[in-house]
Write an enzyme that holds these catalytic residues in place. Structure first.
Site, PDB file in Angstrom:
ATOM      1  N   ASP A  28       0.843  -1.060  -0.106  1.00 10.21           N
ATOM      2  CA  ASP A  28      -0.161   0.045   0.043  1.00 10.21           C
ATOM      3  C   ASP A  28       0.986   1.560  -0.056  1.00 10.21           C
ATOM      4  OD1 ASP A  28      -2.385   1.675   0.565  1.00 10.21           O
ATOM      5  OD2 ASP A  28      -1.482   1.727   2.588  1.00 10.21           O
ATOM      6  N   ASP A  30      -0.081   5.213   0.914  1.00 14.16           N
ATOM      7  CA  ASP A  30      -0.532   6.081   1.895  1.00 14.16           C
ATOM      8  C   ASP A  30      -0.435   5.809   3.149  1.00 14.16           C
ATOM      9  OD1 ASP A  30      -2.383   8.836   0.349  1.00 14.16           O
ATOM     10  OD2 ASP A  30      -1.442   7.128  -0.812  1.00 14.16           O
TER      11      ASP A  30
END
Length: 234
Positions: A28, A30
């Site tokens: 991922d 953010d």
């Protein structure tokens, strides 16, 4: 069975592991590879952070289960924001989380391919991917007309929103492309949107994650940087 190995919390995994057993790592972006939620920072530049961040937080905790709906709601609040806000966030606010550069370098040196799967935006993901030597990337493309965000996204060949299911699909497709099995994948994330991908991987890693994600991950990095993961391997 779970065991404490400060600053890691382990469930159903016993170190030392062999890095040679893995061929791909999916991340991922953010709040995992980088320290911010880009959409919240864009909103902050536009004076709308409170409204947008509240939806982001609820989605990451898993209280809003439809990620696509939550993203569309947040994007609608950004309609009319000047595109210059993106550059300001990139140059003044985006920072890598501790250990991100070191972990990615170590994984690449060990021969793993890296995948960036983000419910965030390509404007930032391209920068992150280039800096970390990411091999494959999937993210959302903001629609900009006349120098302003429209509140929408560009449709891409695979769809318009990279949600949890798309993250899982992308990780597995990349693994298949290099001849790897799901068991040879590492998935790293922090929010509820990462759980589907993490559940499909041979090793799931939660980084400073929401409680729901920590509870389901095989490895939870509670303190310190991403490179703490390397202490599991011999």
């Amino acid at each position: 069975m779970s065991a404490e190995l400060s600053p890691l919390v382990l469930q159903n995994v016993t170190p030392p592991l062999r890095l040679s057993d893995y061929r791909l790592a999916a991340f991922d972006m953010d709040s995992t590879l980088i320290s911010i939620e880009c959409i919240d920072e864009i909103a902050d530049v536009a004076g709308k952070k409170a409204e947008v961040a509240a939806i982001t937080e609820a989605a990451m905790r898993g209280e809003i289960t439809d990620f696509k709906d939550s993203l569309r709601r947040r994007l609608a609040l950004l309609k009319g924001v000047p595109a210059s806000a993106l550059e300001e966030v990139l140059t003044q606010r985006l920072q890598f989380n501790p250990g991100a550069v070191e972990l990615c370098a170590a994984l690449k040196a060990a021969g793993l391919k890296l995948v960036l799967v983000s419910g965030g935006f390509t404007f930032f993901a391209q920068h992150v991917a280039e800096r970390l030597g990411i091999d494959f990337m999937r993210s959302n493309a903001l629609e900009i007309i006349d120098g302003q965000l429209t509140g929408g996204l560009h449709m891409q060949a695979w769809g318009d929103i990279c949600d949890g299911e798309e993250k899982r699909r992308m990780m597995l497709a990349c693994a298949q492309e290099i001849g790897a099995t799901p068991a040879q994948c590492i998935a790293v994330g922090d929010g509820a949107n990462d759980l589907i991908m993490m559940g499909a991987a041979g090793l799931s890693v939660a980084y400073h994650a929401k409680p729901k994600v920590r509870a389901q991950a095989m490895v939870a990095i509670q303190d310190g940087g991403l490179d703490r993961l390397l202490t599991l391997f011999n």
